[in-house]
Design an enzyme around this catalytic site. Structure first.
Site, PDB file in Angstrom:
ATOM      1  CB  VAL A  15      48.958 -16.755  47.154  1.00  0.00           C
ATOM      2  CG1 VAL A  15      48.813 -16.088  45.810  1.00  0.00           C
ATOM      3  CG2 VAL A  15      50.222 -17.604  47.215  1.00  0.00           C
TER       4      VAL A  15
ATOM      5  CD  GLN B 279      57.829 -16.134  36.590  1.00  0.00           C
ATOM      6  OE1 GLN B 279      57.287 -15.067  36.896  1.00  0.00           O
ATOM      7  NE2 GLN B 279      58.328 -16.968  37.480  1.00  0.00           N
TER       8      GLN B 279
ATOM      9  CG  HIS C  80      58.025 -12.600  40.696  1.00  0.00           C
ATOM     10  ND1 HIS C  80      57.484 -13.109  41.842  1.00  0.00           N
ATOM     11  CD2 HIS C  80      58.286 -11.291  40.967  1.00  0.00           C
ATOM     12  CE1 HIS C  80      57.438 -12.145  42.773  1.00  0.00           C
ATOM     13  NE2 HIS C  80      57.916 -11.054  42.265  1.00  0.00           N
TER      14      HIS C  80
ATOM     15  CD1 TRP D 111      61.260 -14.784  42.596  1.00  0.00           C
ATOM     16  CD2 TRP D 111      60.771 -14.420  44.742  1.00  0.00           C
ATOM     17  NE1 TRP D 111      60.014 -15.289  42.817  1.00  0.00           N
ATOM     18  CE2 TRP D 111      59.680 -15.086  44.126  1.00  0.00           C
ATOM     19  CE3 TRP D 111      60.669 -14.100  46.103  1.00  0.00           C
ATOM     20  CZ2 TRP D 111      58.521 -15.431  44.804  1.00  0.00           C
ATOM     21  CZ3 TRP D 111      59.510 -14.442  46.790  1.00  0.00           C
ATOM     22  CH2 TRP D 111      58.454 -15.098  46.149  1.00  0.00           C
TER      23      TRP D 111
ATOM     24  CB  ALA E  54      47.693 -14.549  41.736  1.00  0.00           C
TER      25      ALA E  54
ATOM     26  NE  ARG F 232      63.043 -15.960  39.713  1.00  0.00           N
ATOM     27  CZ  ARG F 232      62.122 -16.832  40.035  1.00  0.00           C
ATOM     28  NH1 ARG F 232      62.469 -17.999  40.536  1.00  0.00           N
ATOM     29  NH2 ARG F 232      60.857 -16.541  39.890  1.00  0.00           N
TER      30      ARG F 232
HETATM   31  N1  PHE Z   1      55.760 -15.375  41.203  1.00  0.00           N
HETATM   32  C1  PHE Z   1      55.901 -16.739  41.671  1.00  0.00           C
HETATM   33  C2  PHE Z   1      57.294 -17.235  41.226  1.00  0.00           C
HETATM   34  O1  PHE Z   1      57.923 -16.619  40.426  1.00  0.00           O
HETATM   35  C3  PHE Z   1      54.841 -17.639  41.106  1.00  0.00           C
HETATM   36  C4  PHE Z   1      53.481 -17.322  41.617  1.00  0.00           C
HETATM   37  C5  PHE Z   1      52.660 -16.414  40.991  1.00  0.00           C
HETATM   38  C6  PHE Z   1      52.992 -17.964  42.740  1.00  0.00           C
HETATM   39  C7  PHE Z   1      51.396 -16.128  41.474  1.00  0.00           C
HETATM   40  C8  PHE Z   1      51.754 -17.712  43.224  1.00  0.00           C
HETATM   41  C9  PHE Z   1      50.953 -16.786  42.599  1.00  0.00           C
HETATM   42  O2  PHE Z   1      57.787 -18.219  41.731  1.00  0.00           O
END
Ligand code: PHE
Length: 332
Positions: free
Chosen positions: A257, A214, A174, A149, A300, A200
């Site tokens: 996750v 998002q 995100h 990120w 998630a 970003r």
């Molecule tokens: N936040 C992650 C991204 O921006 C996406 C994501 C969200 C992945 C929730 C897994 C669970 O790339």
């Protein structure tokens, strides 16, 4: 007949006349050269005594002027009415309406679908702190995954300058920090959807923008599994595209996750397209929000709204969304 009676009668007649022809009839009736009622009185003035002349003459002449004026005004009134006349058989004029931005359309569709399956829509801040955007999501400062990120950090006073805030501020990279914020203030079970703007710090090209949108999903309860995720997300995509789709789940890595997956979809006759990251909420994340990790589990997911819009509408370049070009928006 006396002047007053003629005045009353004539006024009524003028009021009742509802077109130019009727006005002319009234005019002839009172002011006609040959036999108009008022004309006759005016004509008879010459045979009257001086005294009678004085009595009638002034009033009769005044009435003549008055009636001419009334008729004139009435004619004007009738002709403007005619211009305003409404022809209900005429084809209507199209009112020029503005257009909603394609991302607004997509946002609304996504909210509607998730609302229909009982998700709560929540909003979160675009300016975040390091803790919610990273640390609480199991991405500590020295974690190599932070490189995933590219971050816009906010310039701020250092601690030495008297800054009491412990972490640094940034523009959220995100929508995942809202997982933390929501769990900090709510108890499971719940299922939420968080649409929002993200940022970003990267070079822009046809598929990258420094700001984009998002949608985060989070469902937590005593026995939420990946099977629930599959059902929810496949239901969503079928409704969103209104078509049968093929789905492919690939193992992937996101610090917050475990296990992590990436989801690809294929529209009839099309190629495989990567549409989201997802997985089961990591136990360290539950620790951060002080949930008892043995009592809850959940999934998630996070997806790019721009990307979904590009797929759905066949838009080739993400930068078009932010071009401000009306020729683009007008197509939606
Ligand atoms: N936040 C992650 C991204 O921006 C996406 C994501 C969200 C992945 C929730 C897994 C669970 O790339």
């Amino acid at each position: 007949m006396d002047i007053e009676t003629i005045r009353e009668k004539a006024k009524n007649d003028i009021r009742d006349a509802n077109d130019a022809q009727a006005c002319e009839v009234v005019r002839v009736r009172y002011l006609g050269r040959k036999d108009g009622e008022l004309t006759n009185i005016l004509k008879s003035l010459k045979d009257m005594s001086l005294e009678e002349k004085r009595k009638f003459g002034v009033g009769a002449n005044e009435l003549k002027i008055e009636l001419n004026e009334l008729i004139e005004n009435k004619l004007k009134e009738l002709s403007t009415k005619k211009e305003r006349h409404l022809d209900v058989t005429k084809p209507g004029k199209k009112v020029a309406l503005g257009h909603l931005h394609p991302l607004t359309h997509i946002d609304k569709q996504i909210r509607d679908i998730f609302s229909s399956i009982n998700f709560t829509i929540v909003d979160g801040p675009e300016l975040e702190d390091e803790y919610h955007n990273f640390d609480a999501l199991n991405i500590p400062a020295d974690h190599p995954a932070r490189d995933m990120w590219d971050t816009f950090w906010i310039k701020q006073k250092t601690k030495e300058d008297g800054n009491k805030h412990i972490g640094k501020f940034l523009m959220r990279t995100h929508t995942s920090p809202m997982q933390i914020r929501y769990m900090e203030t709510h108890k499971p079970p719940f299922q939420i959807l968080v649409p929002g703007r993200t940022f970003r710090y990267e070079a822009t090209d046809a598929s990258h923008e420094i700001n984009f949108y998002q949608v985060e999903g989070l469902m937590v309860g005593p026995d939420v599994t990946l099977a629930n995720f599959k059902f929810v997300i496949e239901t969503f995509f079928k409704k969103f595209f209104g078509k049968e789709l093929e789905f492919r789940y690939r193992p992937s890595y996101f610090p917050f996750v475990e296990p992590g997956v990436e989801l690809d979809i294929r529209l009839p006759g099309g190629k495989w397209l990567e549409v989201m990251g997802a997985g089961m909420v990591h136990r360290n994340v539950f620790d951060a929000v002080k949930y008892e990790r043995r009592e809850v589990q959940g999934f998630a997911f996070g997806m790019g709204l721009d990307r979904l819009a590009m797929i759905k509408y066949g838009i080739p370049d993400i930068r078009l969304f932010y071009s401000g070009d009306a020729r683009f928006t007008e197509q939606f």
